[in-house]
Design a protein around this motif. Structure first.
Motif, short mmCIF file in Angstrom:
data_model
loop_
_atom_site.label_atom_id
_atom_site.label_comp_id
_atom_site.label_asym_id
_atom_site.label_seq_id
_atom_site.Cartn_x
_atom_site.Cartn_y
_atom_site.Cartn_z
N ALA A 38 -26.85 12.72 -43.21
CA ALA A 38 -27.84 12.52 -42.15
C ALA A 38 -28.19 13.82 -41.43
O ALA A 38 -29.19 13.88 -40.71
N LEU A 252 -23.09 4.78 -38.99
CA LEU A 252 -24.39 4.86 -38.33
C LEU A 252 -24.23 5.07 -36.83
O LEU A 252 -25.03 5.79 -36.20
N GLU A 253 -23.22 4.46 -36.24
CA GLU A 253 -22.98 4.64 -34.81
C GLU A 253 -22.51 6.07 -34.52
O GLU A 253 -22.93 6.69 -33.53
N ILE A 255 -23.21 8.73 -36.34
CA ILE A 255 -24.39 9.58 -36.53
C ILE A 255 -25.29 9.54 -35.29
O ILE A 255 -25.74 10.58 -34.79
N LYS A 256 -25.52 8.34 -34.78
CA LYS A 256 -26.39 8.17 -33.62
C LYS A 256 -25.85 8.95 -32.41
O LYS A 256 -26.60 9.67 -31.74
N GLU A 257 -24.56 8.81 -32.15
CA GLU A 257 -23.99 9.46 -30.96
C GLU A 257 -23.91 10.98 -31.12
O GLU A 257 -24.15 11.71 -30.15
N ARG A 259 -25.91 12.84 -33.00
CA ARG A 259 -27.29 13.32 -32.91
C ARG A 259 -27.75 13.38 -31.45
O ARG A 259 -28.38 14.36 -31.01
N LYS A 260 -27.48 12.33 -30.71
CA LYS A 260 -27.87 12.27 -29.30
C LYS A 260 -27.23 13.43 -28.53
O LYS A 260 -27.89 14.08 -27.71
#
Length: 263
Positions: A38, A252-253, A255-257, A259-260
């Motif tokens: 990602a 996915l969680e 990756i999301k955190e 990235r944020k």
């Protein structure tokens, strides 16, 4: 021997910024396969194995060098030096959270951020500090690992992974434990579980994200809160994920955190 060879370093992607993923005890760089793709479009991705793990060169192992987590932090800094990395984003799972912290104290210019997934500066209860285990429990765990590596892996992998609805994840972790040389596995475990790096936390100046899972038997929520409280420049995110390996069970969680945090 170069660190690139010694630690089986892989460099992927072509972004201007670098993100380095560091695995936990008994694991290797392959455990990041659901996360690192990602980041390939925007970052140069660095993957590696600690000496004694994965496809690293086990002949480079030295009892004296790796007698504390500082030896493993040297691995990280050696890799960064050979790749000429500055202002890198370091993502460390479990024991690698503290390894990254130690490396950042020694060479802060090489780190732009730290992300700690399931960190613990000390696994043993001490006074008011609740690391999750009594000293006798840790010694018993380590004695079992030394006497029967395979049985230890079969017992510990499901507990560490959690998420019983996906037993294949625990199976992968168990297989990873079993691939390690028993002597090196026992040595790394003793260094990991007997370390106390609480006093190092206030020395970390790098901006840090602490990612904490629910129902983590290795590093519980109180430990994540402790790490956050003692890191001067940190933020704590309590994820919906459970267990100790969210990069495998809830990528996915993660990756999301991450990235944020990075953006």
């Amino acid at each position: 021997m170069t660190a690139i060879h010694r630690n089986n370093v892989k460099v992927l992607g072509s972004g201007e910024q670098t993100i380095m993923f560091a695995h936990g005890y008994g694991c290797d760089q392959s455990m990041w396969r659901h996360v690192y793709p990602a980041f390939l479009d925007d970052y140069k991705v660095v993957l590696f194995d600690y000496v004694g793990s994965g496809e690293s060169d086990a002949t480079a192992f030295s009892t004296s060098r790796y007698s504390t987590l500082h030896g493993y932090a040297l691995d990280v800094l050696d890799i960064m030096e050979e790749l000429n990395l500055r202002d890198a984003h370091f993502v460390g799972h479990s024991v690698s959270a503290m390894i990254g912290a130690l490396a950042s104290i020694d060479a802060s210019d090489r780190f732009k951020t730290l992300t700690m997934i399931g960190p613990s500066p000390c696994y043993i209860n001490s006074g008011d500090y609740q690391g999750g285990m009594q000293r006798a429990d840790v010694e018993s765990l380590l004695d079992t690992l030394e006497s029967n590596h395979v049985a230890w892996a079969a017992t510990m992998a499901p507990a560490i992974m959690g998420n019983p609805e996906t037993p294949e994840l625990a199976g992968e972790l168990e297989a990873s434990f079993c691939r390690m040389d028993p002597f090196l596995a026992n040595h790394f475990a003793r260094v990991t579980f007997l370390s106390d790096n609480r006093a190092d936390l206030p020395k970390v100046k790098t901006r840090t994200l602490v990612l904490q899972c629910q129902r983590d038997v290795i590093a519980g929520t109180s430990v994540g809160k402790y790490v956050h409280e003692w890191l001067p420049n940190s933020q704590l995110v309590m994820m919906d994920a459970t267990g100790h390996c969210p990069h495998m069970s809830a990528p996915l969680e993660v990756i999301k955190e991450v990235r944020k945090f990075l953006t």
